[in-house]
Design a protein around this motif. Structure first.
Motif, PDB file in Angstrom:
ATOM      1  N   ASN A 127      37.466  50.404  45.579  1.00 54.96           N
ATOM      2  CA  ASN A 127      37.704  49.065  46.315  1.00 54.96           C
ATOM      3  C   ASN A 127      37.182  49.351  47.748  1.00 54.96           C
ATOM      4  OD1 ASN A 127      39.367  46.814  44.862  1.00 54.96           O
ATOM      5  ND2 ASN A 127      40.045  48.704  43.949  1.00 54.96           N
ATOM      6  N   ARG A 140      35.399  45.571  28.244  1.00 54.66           N
ATOM      7  CA  ARG A 140      35.454  45.346  29.462  1.00 54.66           C
ATOM      8  C   ARG A 140      36.281  44.178  29.797  1.00 54.66           C
ATOM      9  NH1 ARG A 140      30.061  46.764  32.800  1.00 54.66           N
ATOM     10  NH2 ARG A 140      31.560  47.066  34.287  1.00 54.66           N
ATOM     11  N   GLY A 141      36.364  43.259  29.065  1.00 52.84           N
ATOM     12  CA  GLY A 141      37.023  41.970  29.469  1.00 52.84           C
ATOM     13  C   GLY A 141      38.490  42.274  29.208  1.00 52.84           C
ATOM     14  N   LEU A 176      39.878  44.758  31.953  1.00 50.05           N
ATOM     15  CA  LEU A 176      39.889  43.967  33.285  1.00 50.05           C
ATOM     16  C   LEU A 176      41.497  43.519  33.238  1.00 50.05           C
ATOM     17  CD1 LEU A 176      39.320  43.129  36.095  1.00 50.05           C
ATOM     18  CD2 LEU A 176      37.896  41.626  34.907  1.00 50.05           C
ATOM     19  N   GLN A 177      41.610  42.707  32.102  1.00 55.85           N
ATOM     20  CA  GLN A 177      42.910  42.049  31.824  1.00 55.85           C
ATOM     21  C   GLN A 177      44.100  43.030  32.047  1.00 55.85           C
ATOM     22  OE1 GLN A 177      43.395  38.598  31.992  1.00 55.85           O
ATOM     23  NE2 GLN A 177      45.582  39.361  32.605  1.00 55.85           N
ATOM     24  N   LEU A 221      44.056  45.697  33.653  1.00 58.30           N
ATOM     25  CA  LEU A 221      44.388  45.837  34.912  1.00 58.30           C
ATOM     26  C   LEU A 221      44.985  44.867  35.619  1.00 58.30           C
ATOM     27  CD1 LEU A 221      43.654  47.933  37.593  1.00 58.30           C
ATOM     28  CD2 LEU A 221      41.325  46.867  37.654  1.00 58.30           C
ATOM     29  N   ILE A 222      44.534  43.904  35.611  1.00 59.61           N
ATOM     30  CA  ILE A 222      45.257  42.539  36.342  1.00 59.61           C
ATOM     31  C   ILE A 222      46.746  42.546  36.097  1.00 59.61           C
ATOM     32  CG2 ILE A 222      45.287  40.301  36.288  1.00 59.61           C
ATOM     33  CD1 ILE A 222      42.481  40.087  36.167  1.00 59.61           C
ATOM     34  N   TYR A 263      42.863  37.813  43.245  1.00 57.46           N
ATOM     35  CA  TYR A 263      42.940  39.252  42.724  1.00 57.46           C
ATOM     36  C   TYR A 263      41.990  40.132  43.228  1.00 57.46           C
ATOM     37  CZ  TYR A 263      44.838  36.441  38.798  1.00 57.46           C
ATOM     38  OH  TYR A 263      45.558  35.508  37.964  1.00 57.46           O
ATOM     39  N   VAL A 274      41.008  44.408  42.198  1.00 59.62           N
ATOM     40  CA  VAL A 274      40.671  44.773  40.779  1.00 59.62           C
ATOM     41  C   VAL A 274      39.290  45.712  40.955  1.00 59.62           C
ATOM     42  CG1 VAL A 274      42.114  43.347  39.663  1.00 59.62           C
ATOM     43  CG2 VAL A 274      39.726  42.589  40.326  1.00 59.62           C
ATOM     44  N   PRO A 317      32.755  45.114  42.450  1.00 61.77           N
ATOM     45  CA  PRO A 317      31.802  44.979  41.323  1.00 61.77           C
ATOM     46  C   PRO A 317      30.789  45.532  41.356  1.00 61.77           C
ATOM     47  CG  PRO A 317      32.075  42.867  42.266  1.00 61.77           C
ATOM     48  CD  PRO A 317      33.054  43.920  42.936  1.00 61.77           C
TER      49      PRO A 317
END
Length: 254
Positions: A31, A142-143, A146-147, A149-150, A162, A165, A168
């Motif tokens: 990040n 990947r979707g 990501l969910q 991780l959220i 958010y 995360v 990008p």
């Protein structure tokens, strides 16, 4: 845009907002400084906040090769040097908390008060995330990853933003270097060497970086106190800012 030059020749981008005593904010793994976007305006009311892009993220250089949490700590020191800030409060969360451990241990004269949030000592003493968590984050879709991780960062009641995360625009090699740096962290000896008054903060329901790490750190740092944010997951500082923000500010101004 301001940049600090590290000892190994890397340009680290940073920005400064607010007025008051300097407060260095260190973001988590993979990040940039935008990790702090949601909560930073609150701190900028009372502090001169300094946030930077880790190497490999944001507008900072993205060198190939190995990274380490010591390296991230030295990058943070380079930012303070570039600003001419001799001593600052330091607030590091997640991998940023691992870097903050080294900054406080290796350069004690630079750290006034220290906040270690949702972080770990790493190494053989740290509690690692469980295999189910690792599997969820590593799934090829990947979707869905990501969910996952959220869901580890926030409770189901949080509707955003958010901010935690990931950057990008990170190149894959830099993302992997961040992952390996965080995994290789062993700050057990560093924790015992910290001289700054320290606040350890953690979400009570954090599975991404297990909550059991918080009392380990608090017991290891000589002058420390521990606060658990009830019901919070990894991104406690964002979702539960109404509790965490005043807690940290009160500690830093004590």
């Amino acid at each position: 845009m301001p940049y600090a030059l590290t000892e190994d020749g890397i340009s680290v981008h940073y920005d400064v907002r607010g007025t008051g005593d300097p407060l260095l904010l260190i973001a988590g793994q993979s990040n940039s400084r935008h990790w702090w976007d949601w909560v930073r305006p609150y701190f900028a009311e009372s502090f001169t906040t300094i946030a930077f892009d880790h190497r490999g993220t944001g507008a900072s250089d993205k060198p190939e090769g190995d990274y380490s949490t010591v390296m991230f700590a030295e990058d943070a020191r380079a930012v303070l040097d570039d600003l001419g800030v001799g001593r600052a409060h330091v607030y590091g969360t997640s991998m940023g908390g691992r870097a903050a451990q080294w900054l406080a241990a290796l350069h004690p004269s630079r750290v006034e008060r220290l906040v270690l949030g949702c972080t770990s000592p790493g190494g053989p003493h740290g509690f690692e995330r469980g295999p189910e968590v690792r599997k969820a984050l590593a799934q090829p879709d990947r979707g869905k990853a990501l969910q996952a991780l959220i869901d580890l960062m926030y409770t189901p009641g949080w509707n955003g933003p958010y901010s935690t995360v990931g950057d990008p625009d990170m190149p894959p090699y830099a993302r992997r270097a961040h992952l390996l740096a965080s995994a290789a962290h062993n700050g057990w000896d560093a924790l015992a060497a910290i001289k700054a008054p320290t606040l350890v903060v953690h979400g009570s329901d954090d599975e991404f970086n297990p909550t059991a790490n918080a009392p380990l750190i608090a017991d290891r740092v000589p002058d420390s106190r521990l606060h658990l944010i009830e019901g919070a997951r990894h991104a406690y500082f964002e979702e539960f800012h109404g509790e965490a923000g005043p807690l940290v500010a009160d500690f830093l101004t004590a």
